[in-house]
Design an enzyme around this catalytic site. Structure first.
Site, PDB file in Angstrom:
ATOM      1  N   CYS A 132       0.853  -1.191   0.000  1.00  0.00           N
ATOM      2  CA  CYS A 132       0.000   0.000   0.000  1.00  0.00           C
ATOM      3  C   CYS A 132       0.885   1.236   0.000  1.00  0.00           C
ATOM      4  CB  CYS A 132      -0.925   0.009   1.209  1.00  0.00           C
ATOM      5  SG  CYS A 132      -1.966   1.482   1.301  1.00  0.00           S
TER       6      CYS A 132
ATOM      7  N   HIS B  80      -3.559  -4.553 -10.317  1.00  0.00           N
ATOM      8  CA  HIS B  80      -4.401  -3.418 -10.705  1.00  0.00           C
ATOM      9  C   HIS B  80      -4.895  -3.597 -12.137  1.00  0.00           C
ATOM     10  CE1 HIS B  80      -3.417  -0.831  -7.230  1.00  0.00           C
ATOM     11  NE2 HIS B  80      -2.258  -1.487  -7.258  1.00  0.00           N
TER      12      HIS B  80
ATOM     13  N   GLU C  74     -10.738  -0.344  -4.247  1.00  0.00           N
ATOM     14  CA  GLU C  74      -9.676  -1.189  -3.720  1.00  0.00           C
ATOM     15  C   GLU C  74     -10.246  -2.516  -3.218  1.00  0.00           C
ATOM     16  OE1 GLU C  74      -6.345   0.317  -1.497  1.00  0.00           O
ATOM     17  OE2 GLU C  74      -7.179   2.345  -1.571  1.00  0.00           O
TER      18      GLU C  74
ATOM     19  N   CYS D  48      -5.282   5.970  -3.692  1.00  0.00           N
ATOM     20  CA  CYS D  48      -4.561   4.696  -3.721  1.00  0.00           C
ATOM     21  C   CYS D  48      -3.184   4.954  -4.335  1.00  0.00           C
ATOM     22  CB  CYS D  48      -5.316   3.643  -4.527  1.00  0.00           C
ATOM     23  SG  CYS D  48      -4.466   2.054  -4.616  1.00  0.00           S
TER      24      CYS D  48
ATOM     25  N   GLY E 132      -2.252   2.243  -6.881  1.00  0.00           N
ATOM     26  CA  GLY E 132      -3.140   2.446  -8.027  1.00  0.00           C
ATOM     27  C   GLY E 132      -2.726   3.626  -8.871  1.00  0.00           C
TER      28      GLY E 132
END
Length: 276
Positions: free
Chosen positions: A81, A159, A213, A222, A225
């Site tokens: 993350c 992703h 997410e 994100c 992302g």
């Protein structure tokens, strides 16, 4: 049993970090405890819980300073993350956890490998997110009778980036839950909808992006992302080496030179401390 914690946010993507000396037992009921901590009505409220552990002995001799483990609001463990990484870097400095006073660059071990956040003079954090990885290439997805083309990228987590002409028409809350569990994603997937905005003279390219997410649902930002979105835009000839990714919670600057790591720069803020 009580826990001391602090609440942090990276552009609205928010996390509970346990204070130094606190821990959670990985026993039956662990996932439910994470869910309760993240509950926005009956708990602290967050997109996830982050555990930061200083590494001693062999871990440090290999140049790794801390282990970072991230648990989503549904109790599942995340591999990586980006927004949490920026928060962790500031947490380490603010709590004096670094071995050397004044250190502002760290190497963190995650389930997806190593990441390297650096605190900048302006208070932001730049994170070396490592190299983007191949996933499934360009794929077709469908939701609610709509067909999409998605560019897939792994930033240590999966992703699927879908470029659109008008992001305001995207029904993220409705489509995200369907696309996340598409049969092509046996481990589920993060879903991004992105629109490349008209370039202003002298300004960085801007991409408006919204994200669903896995394990959380719609979030305000994100980090991984955003990195995946820039890489997907590069691969499809939409942008050059860098761009500002405009999220619901604010803006991240992402840079990626061919063959090099993806660099993510943005803010991280401590919101409050407490005991639960």
């Amino acid at each position: 049993m009580s826990l001391k914690f602090s609440k942090w946010t990276g552009l609205g993507n928010d996390f509970v970090l346990l204070e130094p000396g606190e821990s959670l037992d990985f026993v039956d009921g662990f996932e439910q405890r994470i869910i309760k901590l993240c509950d926005r009505r009956f708990g602290i409220g967050a997109d996830g819980v982050v555990l930061v552990t200083p590494l001693e002995g062999d871990g440090c001799t290999k140049g790794v300073d801390f282990e970072m483990r991230i648990f989503n609001a549904d109790g599942s463990e995340a591999a990586m993350c980006g927004n949490a990484t920026r928060c962790v870097a500031k947490f380490i400095v603010s709590r004096g956890l670094a071995k050397d006073v004044g250190t502002k660059v760290f190497v963190l071990h995650t389930k997806s490998g190593l990441v390297k956040p650096s605190l900048l003079e302006d208070g932001r954090v730049c994170v070396d997110m490592g190299l983007p990885r191949d996933f499934l290439g360009s794929i077709k997805l469908s939701a609610d009778s709509f067909d999409f083309t998605a560019e897939t990228v792994s930033m240590g987590n999966p992703h699927a980036v879908i470029f659109v002409d008008d992001i305001e028409k995207i029904q993220l809350e409705k489509w995200g839950s369907v696309l996340e569990v598409d049969r092509q994603f046996p481990d589920r997937c993060n879903i991004e909808f992105a629109q490349v905005l008209p370039a202003e003279q002298g300004a960085p390219t801007q991409i408006r992006m919204r994200v669903w997410e896995r394990g959380c649902g719609v979030t305000m930002a994100c980090g991984t992302g955003s990195c995946a979105t820039l890489v997907a835009a590069q691969r499809t000839g939409r942008v050059g080496a860098e761009a500002d990714i405009i999220l619901d919670g604010g803006t991240l600057h992402i840079k990626h030179q061919d063959g090099g790591p993806v660099l993510m720069t943005g803010p991280a803020t401590e919101v409050f401390r407490g005991t639960i």
